[in-house]
Design a protein around this motif. Structure first.
Motif, PDB file in Angstrom:
ATOM      1  N   LYS A  20       6.959 -33.846  48.859  1.00 62.86           N
ATOM      2  CA  LYS A  20       6.960 -33.036  47.639  1.00 62.86           C
ATOM      3  C   LYS A  20       7.933 -31.883  47.798  1.00 62.86           C
ATOM      4  N   ARG A  21       8.838 -31.789  46.850  1.00 59.26           N
ATOM      5  CA  ARG A  21       9.806 -30.696  46.907  1.00 59.26           C
ATOM      6  C   ARG A  21       9.177 -29.447  46.335  1.00 59.26           C
ATOM      7  N   LYS A  22       9.730 -28.322  46.784  1.00 61.38           N
ATOM      8  CA  LYS A  22       9.266 -27.066  46.197  1.00 61.38           C
ATOM      9  C   LYS A  22       9.712 -27.010  44.757  1.00 61.38           C
ATOM     10  N   ARG A  23       8.842 -26.452  43.914  1.00 64.97           N
ATOM     11  CA  ARG A  23       9.251 -26.241  42.522  1.00 64.97           C
ATOM     12  C   ARG A  23      10.148 -25.020  42.479  1.00 64.97           C
ATOM     13  N   ARG A  24      11.383 -25.232  42.084  1.00 65.93           N
ATOM     14  CA  ARG A  24      12.287 -24.093  41.987  1.00 65.93           C
ATOM     15  C   ARG A  24      12.774 -24.005  40.559  1.00 65.93           C
ATOM     16  N   THR A  25      12.999 -22.784  40.129  1.00 60.60           N
ATOM     17  CA  THR A  25      13.561 -22.644  38.795  1.00 60.60           C
ATOM     18  C   THR A  25      15.027 -23.054  38.870  1.00 60.60           C
ATOM     19  N   ARG A  26      15.574 -23.329  37.708  1.00 61.95           N
ATOM     20  CA  ARG A  26      16.968 -23.731  37.644  1.00 61.95           C
ATOM     21  C   ARG A  26      17.862 -22.663  38.299  1.00 61.95           C
ATOM     22  N   PHE A  27      17.486 -21.399  38.064  1.00 63.77           N
ATOM     23  CA  PHE A  27      18.284 -20.295  38.591  1.00 63.77           C
ATOM     24  C   PHE A  27      18.297 -20.311  40.120  1.00 63.77           C
ATOM     25  N   GLU A  28      17.107 -20.543  40.713  1.00 60.22           N
ATOM     26  CA  GLU A  28      17.022 -20.573  42.172  1.00 60.22           C
ATOM     27  C   GLU A  28      17.851 -21.706  42.756  1.00 60.22           C
ATOM     28  N   ARG A  29      17.741 -22.875  42.102  1.00 63.42           N
ATOM     29  CA  ARG A  29      18.491 -24.022  42.603  1.00 63.42           C
ATOM     30  C   ARG A  29      19.982 -23.748  42.518  1.00 63.42           C
ATOM     31  N   MET A  30      20.387 -23.089  41.405  1.00 57.62           N
ATOM     32  CA  MET A  30      21.794 -22.783  41.233  1.00 57.62           C
ATOM     33  C   MET A  30      22.265 -21.836  42.321  1.00 57.62           C
ATOM     34  N   ARG A  31      21.404 -20.850  42.649  1.00 57.35           N
ATOM     35  CA  ARG A  31      21.790 -19.859  43.649  1.00 57.35           C
ATOM     36  C   ARG A  31      21.984 -20.534  45.005  1.00 57.35           C
ATOM     37  N   ILE A  32      21.067 -21.458  45.342  1.00 60.94           N
ATOM     38  CA  ILE A  32      21.194 -22.165  46.614  1.00 60.94           C
ATOM     39  C   ILE A  32      22.466 -23.004  46.629  1.00 60.94           C
ATOM     40  N   GLY A  33      22.709 -23.697  45.500  1.00 63.29           N
ATOM     41  CA  GLY A  33      23.909 -24.528  45.396  1.00 63.29           C
ATOM     42  C   GLY A  33      25.170 -23.695  45.525  1.00 63.29           C
TER      43      GLY A  33
END
Lengths: 309, 543
Positions: A20-33
């Motif tokens: 199970k992946r962590k639920r991340r907001t779109r913003f968080e995923r973008m920041r990591i990317g």
């Protein structure tokens, strides 16, 4: 039976280990990317956003109006006209800024249109197979057999060089490439069991296209979109340079290169003035490079994702 | 350390990188292997058995790292050795046999070149080549020992020109070619048919015995490991459950978890039948283009019962399912459902026809759209057939999730976030959502671990009792057949060999093909393979 019931008492389906992946907001995923983006991608993003801002707010940035004519043609750099004026006395800087808007805007619309045409037909061909696929594919082969720039030149001289015919002609010619790509990636998805399951459910073509297949072929299509955008952009610039593209007085980088090309001969006398035709050319080159940096990074990212897909 | 210990792994910890974090995969396992000994590593998927097997070679897959522990191979600590040092061992003193032979061979090179490649490299490197002068000749001998047909010439073929079972044998020859001290077998027979598996197992066991090679045999199939291993180690969640000699382990497993693995095969349904026929296939012929795959197939399915269709791959059992669903219109004959003939082609069937026959696939991974959540997947048939939406739909999805023993927390998960068993359960819920009268199950448990298989079978039985659903169960696994079916249809080469009640089919006398199929299913008896080979039932029928 007793035995197995005893075994299953210690077992629960819900407790099984899933990844199970962590639920991340779109913003968080973008920041990591973005944190992982290489320098070249950053460069590309900064350049492209600068272009977009200039294009959107062209009237605010431009010192004069797009078609304003001043008394001195071929004015030197500096003074009132930062990059001088062209052969009939229009401010070069102003036209560069409006050119960003026109060239990019038209390229964007054209690319969207070509993806709409090519993507839809490609999906239809991949799902239907049989004679529909044959008909569409062979027609596309015929279109692709003719060199596209020459074909575009011919069609433009038949239908006239209005902006709408320019957009439609380039979009149709370019959609052949999009068709090929969409069809080939979609064919791999069409054979998946979930598409078969959707068919067995009785789903219509539209649903299978939009909901089952499209989301799964998005990454290569988005990457292709970036690439196609550059190509369309170059095609428009080339057509304008040849005189059948965007018509004056609308500013456009391709035609600006052509209009000021003769200035290059003055290199001996005024180095700066001789560089004038190179400015729009450089603008084209820089944008193309920047877009491709972003596309490269994106391709790298999504191919990495596909591994654990 | 005594002389005959080949590998001594002490307190191994391995971590894997996912979701931006390191997670433990192996948590402090010890493993000791003597020269010439075969150890079976078993456990469900995710237990870390492959990771541990690879770690025995000092290798960690990309995205994994060995964080702690010592791996002593002949006195050398592989956990600390550099890649360069380990390379002198890999492919010469330790080799690896992968699960999918088809994916492990380079399709552009002939088999022989690939077989002797590592031995050639090893001979050129720092290791002496065990007195073998002619590697090609040696490879031919290995092919012969592994009972490959035409050992002299098979090496000249390309990978696509031989069958899956043959390819797996060639890979064993490849692993054996440098005469390693250790071979790691990673689920080498999982992708093969039962009848093929027997031959490959026998060949592997013989060759490991012959050259006194130590081996680590990784599998989730207990019956298989019972044939191969001297010692069995059971893993779970990256920890050791227990380790014992094979016979001792089979006779008296100590831990409850091990016992639960053993008990799976004991599930058996009480057979029943009735005269109320829900589906009848009448004299169906079907073909893919010119290739005819079904010859005059007739099957009758009673309502609320389970009919198992068995046969090896290529026997036409999945094609029969495609004919029923309308994906492949038959060239002759018809399908009768609830007394009415069904339109042959999918396009001519109405939603009611489609709703009443649902399908569950073998690979749950590819049967669900990876970009849709569990709620969307299960919700779509509800919306499509029953017209539910909004809160009513969500309520029903949750009900369905509870029916398959999952809960609300799964609603927003994507298929990649589910375990194998959970995926298959969601597929069952999707089929169930349509409120069907009949479900076609195409090898639904064959990709799953034993204990998960049992859970799925129990669930299917429970649903049948509650909703009187009819199953057409396609499988090649006899244990599954015993567990779930009322009637059995045996198929071979597109024809129905036998059809009848479970007890009739499973008790002798059998037609020849049924006999072969039944005899090939591994049993939990370490002497099973030996006895089978003695009776030669297999050898005669091997192609």
């Amino acid at each position: 039976m007793n035995n197995s019931e005893e075994a299953s008492s210690g077992y629960s389906a819900a407790a099984e280990v899933g990844l199970k992946r962590k639920r991340r907001t779109r913003f968080e995923r973008m920041r990591i990317g973005l944190g992982k983006a290489p320098l070249s991608a950053w460069f590309g993003m900064i350049v492209v956003s600068a272009y977009v801002i200039v294009a959107l707010f062209a009237p605010l940035f431009a010192p004069f109006g797009e078609a304003d004519i001043f008394p001195t043609p071929y004015a030197p750099w500096g003074g009132e006209h930062f990059f001088g004026t062209d052969q009939i006395g229009r401010d070069i800087l102003t036209r560069m800024i409006y050119g960003a808007r026109n060239t990019m805007g038209i390229a964007l619309v054209t690319t969207f249109l070509s993806f709409l045409i090519g993507g839809t037909l490609g999906l239809v061909a991949a799902i239907s197979r049989g004679w529909v696929d044959q008909l569409l594919s062979r027609f596309v082969d015929v279109l692709m057999a003719i060199p596209s720039l020459i074909f575009a030149l011919m069609l433009l001289s038949i239908f006239g060089s209005t902006i709408s015919s320019l957009i439609i002609i380039i979009a149709v010619l370019d959609s052949t490439r999009v068709f090929r790509l969409t069809r080939s990636v979609a064919v791999n998805v069409v054979v998946m069991d979930y598409v078969e399951a959707a068919r067995l459910r009785g789903e219509k073509l539209g649903w299978i296209m939009r909901r089952e297949i499209l989301p799964n072929i998005m990454p290569p299509l988005i990457a292709e979109f970036g690439l196609r955008f550059s190509f369309v952009f170059l095609t428009i610039a080339a057509l304008s340079f040849l005189g059948v593209g965007i018509q004056p007085p609308t500013a456009d980088w391709g035609s600006m290169v052509r209009e000021n090309a003769s200035l290059i001969q003055f290199a001996k006398y005024d180095m700066k003035a001789a560089m004038t035709p190179l400015l729009p050319a450089a603008a084209i080159a820089l944008l193309t490079v920047a877009v491709n940096f972003i596309v490269d990074w994106f391709l790298h990212q999504t191919s990495g994702l596909r591994d654990d897909g | 350390m005594t002389d005959d210990v080949l590998i001594d792994m002490q307190n191994i910890h391995i971590e894997g990188f996912s979701d931006e974090e390191w997670h433990p995969i192996i948590k402090g396992v010890n493993l000791k292997l003597k020269r010439g000994q075969v150890m079976g590593l078993i456990g469900e998927s995710g237990a870390g058995k492959s990771t541990l097997g690879l770690a025995a070679m000092g290798f960690a897959r990309s995205g994994c790292r060995i964080t702690e522990g010592r791996i002593l191979f002949d006195g050398m600590d592989l956990a600390k050795a550099s890649t360069k040092e380990k390379r002198t061992l890999w492919g010469s003193r330790m080799t690896y046999v992968a699960q999918s032979a088809a994916a492990a061979f380079n399709p552009a090179h002939r088999l022989l070149e690939q077989t002797i490649e590592s031995a050639e490299r090893a001979a050129a490197g720092p290791n002496e080549s065990n007195g073998i002068t002619d590697l090609t000749q040696d490879a031919v001998e290995l092919y012969d020992a592994l009972k490959l047909p035409n050992p002299d010439s098979i090496g000249d073929r390309y990978p696509h020109q031989v069958s899956g079972g043959q390819l797996q044998r060639v890979m064993t020859a490849m692993a054996m070619s440098p005469r390693p001290d250790l071979i790691v077998f990673d689920e080498p027979t999982t992708a093969l048919d039962v009848t093929t598996q027997v031959g490959v197992l026998a060949a592997m066991r013989e060759i490991v015995d012959k050259y006194n090679t130590a081996a680590i045999y990784i599998t989730h199939d207990l019956a298989v490991v019972a044939q191969m291993a001297d010692v069995i180690k059971v893993l779970r969640h990256g920890e050791e459950v227990e380790e014992a000699e094979t016979r001792e382990m089979l006779a008296s497993p100590k831990e409850a978890y091990t016992r639960s693995l053993w008990s799976v095969r004991s599930l058996e349904k009480q057979e029943e039948t009735n005269d109320d026929e829900i589906l009848r296939i009448e004299n169906v012929d079907a073909a893919y283009g010119k290739l005819k795959v079904l010859h005059d197939v007739s099957i009758s399915v009673p309502r609320g019962k389970t009919v198992a269709v068995v046969g090896e791959s290529g026997s036409g059992k999945s094609t029969a399912a495609r004919v029923i669903t309308g994906l492949l219109p038959p060239s002759a004959g018809q399908v009768v459902f609830n007394g009415q003939p069904l339109p042959a082609a999918l396009a001519n069937r109405n939603p009611e026809h489609l709703q009443k026959i649902q399908m569950i696939y073998q690979m749950a991974d590819t049967a669900m759209n990876p970009r849709q959540t569990v709620e969307e997947i299960i919700g779509r048939p509800l919306e499509f057939y029953l017209g539910l939406d909004g809160a009513a739909k969500e309520r029903r999805v949750i009900e369905l999730l509870e029916m398959i023993e999952l809960d609300e927390s799964f609603l927003d998960r994507f298929p990649s976030e589910l375990s194998g068993g959970q995926k298959q359960r969601v597929c069952i819920a999707r089929a169930l959502a349509a409120e069907p009268e009949m479900i076609i199950c195409d090898e639904v448990t064959s990709a799953l671990d034993q204990i998960v298989q049992e859970g799925i079978l129990q669930l299917l039985l429970k649903l049948q009792r509650e909703f009187n659903i009819t199953y057409l169960f396609i499988t090649h696994d006899i244990a599954t057949v015993k567990a779930i079916s009322d009637q059995i249809v045996v198929m071979c080469e597109g024809k129905v060999v036998e059809q009848g009640m479970k007890s009739e089919i499973l008790t002798p006398p059998h037609p020849e093909y049924t006999e072969l199929l039944l005899a090939s299913v591994p049993e939990m008896d370490p002497d099973w393979l030996t006895n089978l080979l003695k009776t030669n039932a297999v050898a005669d029928l091997q192609k």
